[in-house]
Design a protein around this motif. Structure first.
Motif, short mmCIF file in Angstrom:
data_model
loop_
_atom_site.label_atom_id
_atom_site.label_comp_id
_atom_site.label_asym_id
_atom_site.label_seq_id
_atom_site.Cartn_x
_atom_site.Cartn_y
_atom_site.Cartn_z
N CYS A 153 3.72 5.55 -9.10
CA CYS A 153 4.91 6.25 -9.58
C CYS A 153 6.17 5.46 -9.23
O CYS A 153 6.33 5.02 -8.10
N GLU A 154 7.03 5.31 -10.21
CA GLU A 154 8.35 4.71 -9.99
C GLU A 154 9.38 5.83 -10.08
O GLU A 154 9.47 6.50 -11.12
N TYR A 155 10.12 6.07 -9.01
CA TYR A 155 11.07 7.19 -9.00
C TYR A 155 12.48 6.68 -8.73
O TYR A 155 12.68 5.60 -8.16
N LEU A 185 5.96 4.53 0.57
CA LEU A 185 6.95 5.36 -0.11
C LEU A 185 7.98 4.51 -0.86
O LEU A 185 8.75 5.02 -1.67
N ASP A 186 7.99 3.21 -0.58
CA ASP A 186 8.91 2.27 -1.23
C ASP A 186 8.21 0.91 -1.23
O ASP A 186 8.56 0.01 -0.50
N VAL A 187 7.19 0.80 -2.07
CA VAL A 187 6.32 -0.36 -2.07
C VAL A 187 7.12 -1.62 -2.44
O VAL A 187 7.80 -1.65 -3.47
N PRO A 188 7.05 -2.66 -1.62
CA PRO A 188 7.74 -3.91 -1.97
C PRO A 188 7.24 -4.44 -3.31
O PRO A 188 6.04 -4.41 -3.59
N ARG A 189 8.15 -4.94 -4.12
CA ARG A 189 7.80 -5.40 -5.46
C ARG A 189 6.79 -6.54 -5.44
O ARG A 189 5.97 -6.67 -6.36
#
Length: 312
Positions: A153-155, A185-189
């Motif tokens: 999911c991208e939020y 919760l904020d996966v590195p690209r």
């Protein structure tokens, strides 16, 4: 080799238009909870809480027994092909009538795959006015040296005015078993190259396409990345299909792509590289190009049959 010259890394410092944010705040025909909407009203919707809620409701099919000590009975394998969120919640309530913020024991969770964690997270975010969308790409954190097919999911992270990646599948059990050290919760690209980036980097010769796919199924290669491109474009258009739904331009397994196909996907890869800037183009392309537009019926490669896209 023909690589579309206008492909560039997305400008993540540029705020999307309000029209784009509004689009990804609206429920899709797949993410809408429908008559079950009231069950989402009381759910918290910060990323950590969304992940925790989803993790308490779903169990990932392929690690249920080794990670959770919960073998999946044969009759429950039919849960993973469920498509719409409304039916997902129907099935959850049939297993356990408690509110959705009550974590179920593993054997009472719905059987799913990464797509179900992604879709339920999207539904919760959107229900509470947070823009969210599904993204298809490849996780570097499953098998060392390999890029495994994965959907997350991208939020919209409003306080920082940027999109962030949430991997709701990764609870403490998953994190421990795979020795995950990054923020789920904020996966590195760089830990999750999207399908468009994977295509570009493989076509340029930077990466080997044989490292991309599903290792335990021996499905890998440029043909696989091409299929992921089409499905990522579908999700950006609010069509959060199943990973094994096939239609249109998606190549057959192990197909050697012709020059015309390579050029087609070179050009297609440009659109989801920056879906905010290319919003109108990707919407138009998906609506008008029969090679990528989602038809009413798809071929379900898991069940080896053609079926309605809303079946399940």
């Amino acid at each position: 080799m023909s690589i579309t010259p206008s492909i560039a890394r997305p400008d993540r410092t540029r705020r999307p238009s309000q029209r784009v944010l509004d689009y990804y705040t609206s429920q899709s025909s797949f993410s809408t909870p429908g008559r079950q909407a009231m069950r989402l009203d009381a759910l918290p919707f910060d990323p950590a809480s969304v992940a925790r809620t989803v993790q308490g409701l779903l169990i990932y099919e392929h690690v249920a027994e080794p990670f959770y000590g919960c073998p999946i009975p044969a009759e429950r394998r039919a849960e993973s092909p469920i498509r719409p969120v409304e039916r997902i919640i129907d099935a959850l309530m049939a297993l356990d009538r408690q509110p959705l913020d009550v974590a179920r024991s593993p054997e009472r969770r719905l059987v799913g795959i990464c797509r179900h964690f992604m879709l339920l997270a999207i539904a919760i975010f959107r229900h509470h006015g947070v823009p969210a969308r599904g993204r298809g790409g490849f996780g570097t954190y499953f098998n060392p040296g390999m890029f495994e097919d994965h959907w997350i999911c991208e939020y919209w992270k409003a306080d920082e005015e940027r999109w962030a990646l949430l991997d709701a599948q990764f609870d403490d059990v998953f994190i421990r078993n795979l020795s995950i050290s990054h923020d789920v919760l904020d996966v590195p690209r760089d830990k999750f190259p999207l399908a468009s980036e994977a295509w570009r980097r493989c076509r340029s010769g930077e990466l080997n396409p044989q490292r991309f796919g599903i290792e335990f199924s021996h499905l890998r290669g440029l043909w696989f990345i091409a299929g992921s491109l089409v499905r990522d474009l579908a999700m950006l258009n609010g069509r959060e299909v199943l990973p094994w739904d096939v239609w249109g331009a998606q190549p057959r397994p192990n197909a050697k792509l012709a020059t015309s196909e390579l050029e087609f996907f070179d050009e297609l890869a440009w659109l989801p590289t920056d879906p905010d800037i290319n919003f109108d183009r990707l919407r138009h392309r998906f609506a008008t190009d029969a090679q990528v537009r989602l038809p009413e019926r798809v071929f379900n490669t898991l069940c080896q049959r053609e079926e309605s896209v809303f079946a399940g």
